[in-house]
Structure formats: C-alpha cells, structure tokens
Design an enzyme around this catalytic site. Structure first.
Site, PDB file in Angstrom:
ATOM      1  N   GLU A   1      -4.725   7.700  -3.015  1.00  0.00           N
ATOM      2  CA  GLU A   1      -5.244   6.428  -2.510  1.00  0.00           C
ATOM      3  C   GLU A   1      -5.553   5.465  -3.661  1.00  0.00           C
ATOM      4  O   GLU A   1      -5.493   4.246  -3.488  1.00  0.00           O
ATOM      5  CB  GLU A   1      -6.474   6.701  -1.639  1.00  0.00           C
ATOM      6  CG  GLU A   1      -6.856   5.594  -0.687  1.00  0.00           C
ATOM      7  CD  GLU A   1      -5.845   5.313   0.432  1.00  0.00           C
ATOM      8  OE1 GLU A   1      -4.872   6.086   0.604  1.00  0.00           O
ATOM      9  OE2 GLU A   1      -6.019   4.296   1.122  1.00  0.00           O
TER      10      GLU A   1
ATOM     11  N   HIS B   1       1.674   4.553  -2.775  1.00  0.00           N
ATOM     12  CA  HIS B   1       1.791   6.007  -2.534  1.00  0.00           C
ATOM     13  C   HIS B   1       3.173   6.507  -2.971  1.00  0.00           C
ATOM     14  O   HIS B   1       3.307   7.542  -3.617  1.00  0.00           O
ATOM     15  CB  HIS B   1       1.624   6.309  -1.039  1.00  0.00           C
ATOM     16  CG  HIS B   1       0.210   6.236  -0.546  1.00  0.00           C
ATOM     17  ND1 HIS B   1      -0.805   6.997  -1.061  1.00  0.00           N
ATOM     18  CD2 HIS B   1      -0.355   5.504   0.460  1.00  0.00           C
ATOM     19  CE1 HIS B   1      -1.940   6.741  -0.411  1.00  0.00           C
ATOM     20  NE2 HIS B   1      -1.692   5.833   0.516  1.00  0.00           N
TER      21      HIS B   1
ATOM     22  N   HIS C   1       0.843  -1.210   0.000  1.00  0.00           N
ATOM     23  CA  HIS C   1       0.000   0.000   0.000  1.00  0.00           C
ATOM     24  C   HIS C   1       0.880   1.263   0.000  1.00  0.00           C
ATOM     25  O   HIS C   1       0.705   2.153  -0.840  1.00  0.00           O
ATOM     26  CB  HIS C   1      -0.907  -0.031   1.233  1.00  0.00           C
ATOM     27  CG  HIS C   1      -1.838   1.135   1.347  1.00  0.00           C
ATOM     28  ND1 HIS C   1      -3.161   1.076   0.963  1.00  0.00           N
ATOM     29  CD2 HIS C   1      -1.642   2.404   1.783  1.00  0.00           C
ATOM     30  CE1 HIS C   1      -3.739   2.262   1.159  1.00  0.00           C
ATOM     31  NE2 HIS C   1      -2.834   3.085   1.669  1.00  0.00           N
ATOM     32  N   GLU C   2       1.819   1.316   0.918  1.00  0.00           N
ATOM     33  CA  GLU C   2       2.679   2.509   0.997  1.00  0.00           C
ATOM     34  C   GLU C   2       3.577   2.627  -0.231  1.00  0.00           C
ATOM     35  O   GLU C   2       3.903   3.733  -0.663  1.00  0.00           O
ATOM     36  CB  GLU C   2       3.509   2.496   2.287  1.00  0.00           C
ATOM     37  CG  GLU C   2       2.686   2.513   3.578  1.00  0.00           C
ATOM     38  CD  GLU C   2       1.607   3.586   3.636  1.00  0.00           C
ATOM     39  OE1 GLU C   2       1.792   4.658   3.025  1.00  0.00           O
ATOM     40  OE2 GLU C   2       0.548   3.342   4.269  1.00  0.00           O
TER      41      GLU C   2
HETATM   42 ZN    ZN Z   1      -3.150   5.159   1.893  1.00  0.00          ZN
END
Ligand code: ZN
Length: 489
Positions: free
Chosen positions: A284, A258, A254-255
């Site tokens: 996101e 980003h 997830h990171e």
């Molecule tokens: Zn996030």
C-alpha cells in the site's frame, strides 16, 4: 540435491500453481462469460485443494529440518517457507473448511443486509465469523495475543499495540486538520460528463507515465479496481464513472503503484517466496505514494491539467492552480474508499479499534453498530445516516479479513517516510513531475525498495530505504503542509 534445493524445487511448482490460481481469479472479474460461474467455482476449489495439500505436505517439515541457508537470499526463502508451513499446519483442517464455507455464505448475507440497510440481518453470521476467527487466532497464537496472530497474515512482525501507539499519535492531529479544512472555503467538484473512451485513453497514458510496463501487463475494466500477479505478468483493472474522471485516473495510478512494485522485483526471485511484495502495508505504500504524494502533487497535476484539456476541451476549471485544488478537494463523506488524504486514515482507525475489540471479546456484535456510529460522529462531526454508509459499507469482515484494515494506514505512514527521503534524494523531482516524467521517482523507489521483494521484513525494508525507522511524523507533517497551503489555513 541438498534439502534446500529439493525444498526450493518443490516450492517453485507450488508458486506456479498459486500464480495460475491468481490468474483464474483475475479472469473471473474481467473476461469470464456469465454462464461459467459454477464451473469456475469448481475449478478454483480444485486448485485450492491441490495448493492446500502441497502447502501442508509433511515433506516440507523434513526439508526445513535439514535445509541450511547459505546466504541472505536462501535464509529469507527459508524464513518465508517456515512461516507459511507453520501457519498452514497449525490450523485444523475442519476449521479451515468451516471458515472458507462461512466466508462465501457471509458475503451474500452481507450484500443483502447492505442493500436493505439492516445490520441485524448481518449480525448473526458476523458473530459466527468472529467465533471462527478467534478459534483460528488461538490455534496460531501459541498463547499470545489473538489479534496479533491475525495481523501476521498481512503485516508480519508488527503487533496491535505498536499500531495502536502510531494511531494514537495520528488521530488527534488528523481530527484537528479535518475540522480546520472543513471550516475553510473549498473548491467545487467537477460538474459535467467525461466520455468513457477519453477517460480510458488518458488512464492508459497515466499508467505509462508512471512506468507501468504494458509488455508485462494489461488494463481491463472491473467493478472494483485491483492488481493481480507478479513479475512478468501483472494485470490491473480500473473503472469509469462518467461524472468523476478522478475515480478512474487515481484508481488506475493506485493500482499501477501496486503493479510496478510487483514488476520491479528482482527477476531472479520469480517463482520463489521472495518474488512478491513483502506485506500489505509495504504494498500500500507504493500504491499510495504513486497516487497521492506524486499523482496528486501540485507539479504532476499541472501536467495532468494539460492532458485533460487536450482530451476533454474546456472542462470548467480555469487553470493549473484551480485544478490542483479540485483534485485535492476534501469533504467529510461516509465512505472509506472515496475518502481524501485528510479523512482516509480516520476511517481506518475506526475499523482497527472496533475489530480489535471484537476479536478480544471486549465488544459484542450486538453493540457494534452503535459503537461505529458514536465513533464516526465524534471523528467526522456528522451522524451516520444509514448502515450502508456506516458499519455495512466494507466487505472485509464478511470475508473474515480481520487485521487487514490497519495495513492501509501503515501504507500511508510508510509512503510518508519514503516521500520525505525521496525528495532529498531527487532534488529535481517537482520539475520532472511537472513534465509528466515520474521516472526519477519511480527509479528511486524500484532501486531502494521494490526490487527487494520479500528479501527483508516489512519494517526493515522501509528503514533500509529511508535510513530511519518508520514513523507517522513525516506523513502528518506532509498533510499539514499540503492542506494548510491548499486551504489557506
Ligand atoms: Zn491498494
């Protein structure tokens, strides 16, 4: 020098100082010695004072009045600077100080109330926070809707009413899918310990597999996973739970989503207003498509199964097919941050509806806990057992972050649109993912979305990448298809 050049030179220094402030915040969560806390808060306050003075300097207003944007990049730069200057100067200095002071006090009170499971302990300070946020929104709104004014901070160009109409279409379909999934037989969760060194080694391998550039970033441990920085220095954090390696792996992926967005922005935009991700929702969309549509796909989890077997030996799951089910196991938990793809957006919609009513004045803080519990029981089919599993679980409201929650679901909606387009653009996607090779997907995302940084408005950049205006339909169709197959519905 033209007014535009002078403005950009001035803004570049502000951007660099802002970047230093961000790195200082990263250090505080990862490396800072415990004894430095007081010194650090003074350092950060000093930086904030300098930044606030620079962002509200009347010279910016004069330059803006005389500057002309010669091309699309210059026009976008001026649009960003104008928006930020106008917001910074509309909020009275005293209100800004009061809000900052209350936010730091309210977080401590919230943490204590959460530990005590006592909403009444938090309610008075939350009521003060809402009062200040309403004043802030009124200063920004020019007579318009208060909640819309707060949304502008996170997702410029969208209104509460637009989000409402998207969520109204999502909620019944998700509630229906949720109840069908929970009525079906599902897999068991993993049930053993996974050593920390193995988890961290594999999590670094996952980051590399998704194209995270370690020459322009690093991974450290922190209590809450986050990504920080942009351009050539984008750092991420992860965490380790010995009994749940997916927490570590999917927090990392997830990171990385980003971080790859920030690393993928056109280097020419560094230290300009275009050198960051354009909105929380678009940000996101990148973290979620890496984590879910790609990272939790049947193809990629096949590769991950082999990696986990190499790292941990036999870990109690017999083959790739069974592993895919375990990774995507759905359960109706209380906690948003632990929710699976079926439940996640229902958590967000609950918060969006309640916070919008709090800001409009239709819901009193005194009635918030009851409103939360009623809504949770209706959407999730189980009653809330304690406030720390309900209304007190998230830090956002204590920090004054109203208008932030819906961007999580907008990100999922955008990810659904991007994934549908990506599958058509990259016919070999599954074969690549099955080898642990995400480059065809991540290259497409970088070329079609990430490199633009702040050049386009949020909805515009999604529409440009997809060739159609963003809608909830691709996400809902993807979820139905995926979970109907997984649970034999
Ligand atoms: Zn996030």
């Amino acid at each position: 020098m033209t007014a535009y050049d002078e403005l950009m030179a001035y803004d570049r220094v502000t951007q660099a100082l802002g970047s230093v402030a961000g790195r200082t915040g990263w250090d505080q969560e990862t490396m800072m010695p415990e004894g430095a806390a007081d010194l650090r808060s003074e350092e950060m306050a000093a930086l904030e004072t300098v930044l606030h003075a620079r962002r509200t300097d009347p010279k910016i207003g004069e330059w803006l009045a005389n500057a002309e944007g010669a091309d699309a990049v210059a026009k976008a730069n001026l649009r960003h600077i104008k928006r930020s200057y106008s917001r910074a100067t509309k909020i009275p200095e005293k209100l800004a100080t009061d809000l900052a002071r209350l936010a730091s006090r309210a977080q401590g009170i919230w943490a204590q109330a959460r530990a005590d499971n006592d909403f009444k302990g938090f309610a008075p300070v939350l009521a003060q926070m809402i009062d200040l946020k309403r004043q802030e929104a009124a200063a920004l709104a020019d007579g318009g809707d208060l909640y819309d004014a707060l949304l502008e901070d996170y997702e410029p160009g969208i209104t509460g009413a637009e989000i409402q109409s998207v969520f109204d279409k999502m909620r019944p379909r998700l509630v229906d899918l949720r109840s069908r999934v929970l009525a079906a037989d599902g897999p068991n969760a993993l049930d053993r310990e996974f050593p920390e060194d193995g988890q961290l080694a594999l999590s670094a391998k996952l980051a590399a597999a998704f194209g995270y550039d370690f020459t322009k970033g690093r991974i450290d441990k922190a209590v809450h996973p986050f990504s920080s920085g942009s351009g050539t220095d984008v750092r991420i954090t992860t965490r380790v739970n010995p009994r749940d390696p997916f927490n570590c792996f999917y927090s990392t992926v997830h990171e990385v989503g980003h971080a790859c967005y920030e690393q993928g922005i056109d280097p020419d935009y560094a230290l300009t207003p275009l050198g960051n991700g354009v909105s929380m929702g678009v940000h996101e969309s990148q973290s979620r498509i890496y984590e879910n549509q790609l990272g939790r796909s049947r193809a990629f989890t096949g590769w991950l199964f082999g990696q986990m077997s190499d790292t941990f030996g036999d870990f109690g799951v017999k083959d790739e097919e069974a592993f895919y089910k375990v990774v995507n196991r759905a359960s109706s938990g209380y906690i948003r941050t632990e929710a699976d793809e079926v439940h996640y957006n229902l958590h967000v919609m609950l918060r969006f509806d309640l916070e919008r009513q709090l800001i409009s004045g239709d819901l009193e803080v005194a009635n918030l806990e009851e409103a939360w519990n009623t809504r949770f029981a209706s959407d999730f089919g189980v009653p809330v057992d304690k406030a720390s599993n309900g209304v007190l679980q998230d830090v956002h409201w204590s920090c004054g972050l109203f208008g932030y929650f819906p961007t999580y679901s907008l990100g999922n909606v955008y990810a659904g649109c991007l994934y549908q387009t990506l599958r058509e653009a990259v016919p070999n996607l599954d074969a690549d993912l099955a080898r642990g090779d995400t480059s065809s997907a991540t290259t497409w995302l970088r070329e079609n979305l990430q490199r633009h940084g702040g050049l386009y408005e949020p909805k515009e950049v999604i529409a440009l990448a997809c060739g159609f205006a963003p809608s909830e339909a691709p996400l809902l169709d993807y979820l139905d298809r995926k979970f109907e197959a997984l649970y034999d519905l």
